[in-house]
Every structure is written in structure tokens, then in C-alpha cells.
Design an enzyme around this catalytic site. Structure first.
Site, PDB file in Angstrom:
ATOM      1  N   ARG A 261       0.842  -1.201   0.000  1.00 39.16           N
ATOM      2  CA  ARG A 261       0.000   0.000   0.000  1.00 39.16           C
ATOM      3  C   ARG A 261       0.873   1.245   0.000  1.00 39.16           C
ATOM      4  O   ARG A 261       1.792   1.369   0.810  1.00 39.16           O
ATOM      5  CB  ARG A 261      -0.901  -0.004   1.239  1.00 39.16           C
ATOM      6  CG  ARG A 261      -1.782  -1.227   1.252  1.00 39.16           C
ATOM      7  CD  ARG A 261      -2.860  -1.183   2.300  1.00 39.16           C
ATOM      8  NE  ARG A 261      -3.672  -2.389   2.187  1.00 39.16           N
ATOM      9  CZ  ARG A 261      -4.707  -2.676   2.966  1.00 39.16           C
ATOM     10  NH1 ARG A 261      -5.072  -1.839   3.910  1.00 39.16           N
ATOM     11  NH2 ARG A 261      -5.387  -3.785   2.778  1.00 39.16           N
ATOM     12  N   ARG A 276       1.860   1.744  10.443  1.00 41.44           N
ATOM     13  CA  ARG A 276       1.474   2.035   9.060  1.00 41.44           C
ATOM     14  C   ARG A 276       2.670   1.764   8.162  1.00 41.44           C
ATOM     15  O   ARG A 276       3.630   2.527   8.155  1.00 41.44           O
ATOM     16  CB  ARG A 276       1.045   3.499   8.946  1.00 41.44           C
ATOM     17  CG  ARG A 276       0.443   3.857   7.589  1.00 41.44           C
ATOM     18  CD  ARG A 276      -0.056   5.298   7.594  1.00 41.44           C
ATOM     19  NE  ARG A 276      -1.138   5.495   8.551  1.00 41.44           N
ATOM     20  CZ  ARG A 276      -2.405   5.214   8.306  1.00 41.44           C
ATOM     21  NH1 ARG A 276      -2.763   4.755   7.139  1.00 41.44           N
ATOM     22  NH2 ARG A 276      -3.328   5.405   9.222  1.00 41.44           N
ATOM     23  N   GLU A 348      -6.416  -0.960  14.376  1.00 44.86           N
ATOM     24  CA  GLU A 348      -7.290  -1.743  13.510  1.00 44.86           C
ATOM     25  C   GLU A 348      -6.500  -2.911  12.923  1.00 44.86           C
ATOM     26  O   GLU A 348      -5.490  -2.707  12.256  1.00 44.86           O
ATOM     27  CB  GLU A 348      -7.819  -0.842  12.387  1.00 44.86           C
ATOM     28  CG  GLU A 348      -8.746  -1.568  11.440  1.00 44.86           C
ATOM     29  CD  GLU A 348      -9.022  -0.743  10.184  1.00 44.86           C
ATOM     30  OE1 GLU A 348      -8.998   0.500  10.259  1.00 44.86           O
ATOM     31  OE2 GLU A 348      -9.234  -1.362   9.125  1.00 44.86           O
ATOM     32  N   SER A 351     -10.823  -5.945   9.103  1.00 47.81           N
ATOM     33  CA  SER A 351     -12.019  -5.324   8.568  1.00 47.81           C
ATOM     34  C   SER A 351     -12.828  -6.446   7.971  1.00 47.81           C
ATOM     35  O   SER A 351     -12.330  -7.161   7.115  1.00 47.81           O
ATOM     36  CB  SER A 351     -11.602  -4.383   7.442  1.00 47.81           C
ATOM     37  OG  SER A 351     -12.004  -3.098   7.679  1.00 47.81           O
ATOM     38  N   ARG A 389       0.270  -5.001  12.986  1.00 51.39           N
ATOM     39  CA  ARG A 389      -0.315  -4.406  14.190  1.00 51.39           C
ATOM     40  C   ARG A 389      -0.549  -5.460  15.273  1.00 51.39           C
ATOM     41  O   ARG A 389      -0.486  -5.166  16.460  1.00 51.39           O
ATOM     42  CB  ARG A 389      -1.604  -3.677  13.827  1.00 51.39           C
ATOM     43  CG  ARG A 389      -1.310  -2.455  12.965  1.00 51.39           C
ATOM     44  CD  ARG A 389      -2.568  -1.781  12.501  1.00 51.39           C
ATOM     45  NE  ARG A 389      -2.269  -0.671  11.584  1.00 51.39           N
ATOM     46  CZ  ARG A 389      -3.180  -0.087  10.820  1.00 51.39           C
ATOM     47  NH1 ARG A 389      -4.442  -0.494  10.864  1.00 51.39           N
ATOM     48  NH2 ARG A 389      -2.838   0.911  10.029  1.00 51.39           N
TER      49      ARG A 389
END
Length: 421
Positions: A261, A276, A348, A351, A389
Site C-alpha cells: 500500500r 502504518r 485496527e 475489517s 499491528r
RNA sequence: GGAGGCGUGGCAGAGCGGUUGAAUGCACUGGUCUUGAAAACCAGCAAGGGUGAAAGCCCUUCAGAGGUUCGAAUCCUCUCGCCUCCGCCA
């Protein structure tokens, strides 16, 4: 992609729903283009019909040896008119399709309405608030002290956001992945895949990354391939253009992959550590299901992902995303967040989304029901889970005062260690 | 990278530039027969779009995109995919 027929028939209803996600959306242009295109289609069809008929007649005459060449000039003219209209039709269809591809999915009725993440709803807080009776270190310090990750070397090789896992750090990463894959395979009916990491543009359109989020993706110039931001892309596209039998549903697919990403637009945010990064690993779960069961499947998907967090003995909560925070393709989504005591924030890590027929329409993924009728199926996906994470939260949650890390029991067989020190 | 071959319905496999959406076989679905099943026989069996209350009618689609032609699955060009041989390489 939303069905143009639905937009045509209930424009204001759909527009209102879409505005729960994005206030600026208007369907006026699309509806106008659709009307325009259909008029053109009708005109074109009529002319084509005429052409077909006359050509057929010529064929019959010719077979009887009675060819009449005087009509050719007239038909040539008709043929040219049709060609012009076809050009126009092609262009206008493409424009309409491109507009449709930019429209996000409609939020499900059960989704709480809100403008931003502030209005997300905490569905369930499963944290046991494990006491740490000393000042917890951040995962960055822990990783450096225990020599688990060499951030500097990673930056030297590839740039910021490309962590280099080392020694027990590399082992922990691998253990997490294997543990998670085995867990899903053992307890649920998944088929494991190992997928390509580069995909065609078409595949990224299916899942909704393109055309809108071009800037977020890495791509290769010469071959026009895109690096996957998640294994959702290749997994979902396995059935691109397929018609599945209803008896084949549901299909549960799983893959671990590296995810790439660019994180465009988030420069300066979480630049340090694992929060990140540009490349990370994720075990992804994808479901192809009958439309009537997709919301049940969403609940079970989210539940399934939380079991990993239970077994890793992490504090987590389940967030129900509000309409304004829903991703482009999702109709409904739960996020799982883990508590990182060193960073003192929720991270997070998963998802879980129901896309309904949004992706299947884009990718032309259909099924044949009991009556032989063909329709779009529903797709879902969920992370199960993303490692960096988890890695961070695990270090911060299970750190001890002496600087060592206790490995959760479920993970110990994969590590061959009960602690890292 | 070089040389060649191939790409037709769920599968296999025909297809002279002119009622070809496409022969035939298998599979599948319904029916007849049978106590039941099998076999046999009969019938049905692509997707998308438009129009219509419906039946129906019209259009598009033979890997994809262009082109030639009054007319293309059939001829031409390009792209993609698969296969074979050679070269290179993990």
C-alpha cells in the site's frame, strides 16, 4: 457497481442512501447519460434490424442466382450510418460505465448513520484490561531491544515503511501467519490458496480499488500490473466471469499474502514502527455466498476473526462502522481493534465487510439458482488477520518488566519458544 | 527473447463469406416406459441488452479490440491466453 436499472427506477432513494456515505454524490449525470444511451440503443437496434433483414434477402436472391446489385449503394449508406452510431454507442457506454464505477456501494439499512469515524459504534468491548504494573514500552523499543526488527536497514533497502524482520522477529511473523492459517483451516471449511501478488487492472476494478484509488496502489509501468493491497483482490477474482452452481455455495477461500500500500495522503502519520507500513502480511478470508445469507455470513466472519485475538490473549473491541466511515465497496463493515498498551491506542487489525453484489457485478461473478435463473452472488471478506499491528500489540501486551516477551500458549508450538528475551 | 500451432455453448467437437446462436456427441432438466433403477425413446437446454402486462418481438455476443464487405465464427491487423520447440534463468 450499482445496477443501472435500480438507479433508473429509484434514483432519489438510492441517492439518499449514498449520501449517508458521501454527501456530495449526485446521480443526475448518470440518469441523464442512461436515458441518452437507451435512445441511441433503440435507434441503432432498429437500423441493425433493417440491415440484417436486407442482407438476408440478398443472400436468398443470390442463392437463386437473382442478385440485384442496385440495392448495394443504399445498403452501403445504411452500413455507414450504423458504423457511426456504433462508434457513438461505444463511447457513450464507456462513459456511463466509467461513471458507474466511481459510485460507491449503498450502505445497508442496519448501518449506523454518521459522517466520520467519530460516529462509529463500539459493538462489543472484549478487553480484559490486563494489568501491566510498570510503564509499558512501545513495540518499537521492544523490537529494537530484542533485535526483532531492523527498521533502519529496511529503510536503507526500500525506504521508510518497509520493516526488516530479523531473528526471532522473523520467526514470530512466520509463526503468526502459520498459526492463523491453521486455525481457520482446522475450524472452518476454507480452501487455502497462494495467489499472485501482481494483478491486472481488471481484477483491481472488480474489488473496487480501481479506478478510484489508483494513487494508493503500486503498479508496474511496463506490464501495467498492480501490486495487491490485499489477497482479497486475487481471491475474489478467481471467479471473475464465472457462473457458479447454487450447490457450490457458499465458497470459503483463504490466502496469506504480502500486501502493498502506498498510503498516499497519510505521509507524516504513524511514520515510525509497525502501525502504518507499505508492505505487510495478511491472512485474508473471502466468501462467495447466496444473497439471502450474506448478513449471517458477515456475523460469522467477524466472530471467526475475533477467535484469533482471544487465542493470542489480546484486548480487543468490535467496531461497527458508521455510514461515513464505510469503505467504497462495503455495504456493512465491522472493524476489529486491538489495544496496544505501549502506544496507548486501539489498532485496527481486521475489517470484515459484506459487499453484497457490488463486487460480483463488477467482476461478473454469478450463480445459477434452483430455478436455473442466473444472478449475482454476494461476496464478503475479512482479515484474519493483518500481522504488523498484531505483532506490535502482542509485544506490547505480553511484555514483562525484565524486557522479555511471553508467547501466548496458542502460538508456542509455532514458535518453539515460550518467551523471547 | 526467437520459431511455429491453437483459442467455437457446462465439456468434447463440426462449421463453403449469405435464414448459423451455431451440426453432432456427452453432461444436465422434464416426460414416456419400468415395481424401482438402468437402458431406450421423446422433448427442453447460453448470456447480456431493449421493448412489452405477458406470450413474444428486436439487438449484441463464436478469446478481446479494431478493420474489409451489402453481409464475418469464417478474410485482414493488433492484443491477450494456452500449447510445442530453441535460447536464457530461479
Amino acid at each position: 457497481m450499482i445496477d443501472i436499472k435500480n438507479i433508473r427506477e429509484q434514483q432519489s432513494l438510492i441517492q439518499d442512501s449514498l449520501r449517508k456515505k458521501d454527501k456530495s454524490i449526485s446521480l443526475d449525470n448518470i440518469v441523464e447519460a442512461d436515458i441518452n444511451l437507451r435512445e441511441l440503443t433503440k435507434k441503432l437496434n432498429d437500423l441493425q434490424s433493417e440491415q440484417n433483414q436486407q442482407s438476408k434477402e440478398i443472400g436468398i436472391l443470390k442463392s437463386q442466382g437473382k442478385s440485384d446489385e442496385s440495392v448495394f449503394a443504399k445498403l452501403k449508406k445504411l452500413s455507414n450510418t450504423i458504423k457511426d452510431l456504433e462508434d457513438e454507442h461505444r463511447t457513450k457506454s464507456k462513459i456511463l460505465k466509467d461513471m458507474l464505477l466511481e459510485i460507491p456501494n449503498i450502505p445497508h439499512d442496519s448501518v449506523p448513520i454518521g459522517a466520520s469515524e467519530k460516529e462509529n459504534v463500539i459493538k462489543k468491548d472484549c478487553s480484559k484490561k490486563k494489568k501491566i504494573n510498570f510503564k509499558p514500552k512501545s513495540h518499537i523499543d521492544i523490537a529494537q531491544d530484542l533485535d526483532l526488527i531492523d527498521f533502519e536497514a529496511g529503510a536503507k533497502i526500500s525506504g521508510a515503511g518497509f520493516p526488516l524482520y530479523k531473528g526471532n522477529g522473523a520467526l514470530l511473523e512466520r509463526a503468526l501467519i502459520n498459526f492463523m492459517i491453521d486455525f481457520h483451516l482446522k475450524n472452518y471449511n476454507y480452501t487455502e490458496f497462494f495467489t499472485p501478488f501482481l494483478v491486472k487492472e481488471k481484477s483491481a476494478i472488480t474489488t473496487g480499488q480501481l479506478p478510484k484509488f489508483y494513487e494508493d496502489m503500486y503498479h508496474t509501468e511496463k506490464d501495467k500490473l498492480y501490486l495487491i493491497p490485499t489477497a482479497e483482490v486475487p481471491l475474489t477474482n478467481i471467479h471473475q466471469d464465472d457462473i457458479l452452481e447454487v450447490s457450490d455455495l457458499p465458497k470459503y477461500y483463504l490466502a496469506n499474502s504480502a500486501c502493498f500500500r502506498r498510503e498516499a495522503g497519510s505521509y507524516g502519520k504513524d511514520t515510525k514502527g509497525l502501525l502504518r507500513v507499505h508492505q505487510f502480511n495478511k491472512v485474508e478470508l473471502v466468501k462467495f455466498v447466496h444473497p439471502t445469507s450474506s448478513y449471517d455470513e458477515l456475523e460469522s466472519l467477524a466472530k471467526q476473526a475475533t477467535k484469533i485475538l482471544d487465542l493470542l490473549e489480546l484486548d480487543y473491541r468490535i467496531i461497527e462502522l458508521c455510514s461515513g466511515d464505510l469503505s467504497f465497496a462495503a455495504a456493512k463493515c465491522y472493524d476489529l481493534e486491538v489495544w496496544a498498551p505501549g502506544e496507548e491506542q486501539w489498532l485496527e487489525v481486521s475489517s470484515c465487510s459484506n459487499f453484497e453484489d457490488f463486487q460480483s457485478r463488477r467482476g461478473n461473478i454469478r450463480f445459477r439458482d434452483d430455478n436455473g435463473k442466473v444472478d449475482y452472488l454476494h461476496t464478503l471478506n475479512g482479515s484474519g488477520l493483518a500481522t504488523p499491528r498484531i505483532f506490535a500489540a502482542l509485544l506490547e501486551t505480553h511484555q514483562n518488566k525484565d524486557g522479555s516477551i511471553t508467547i501466548p500458549i496458542a502460538l508456542q508450538p509455532y514458535m518453539g519458544l515460550s518467551e523471547i528475551k
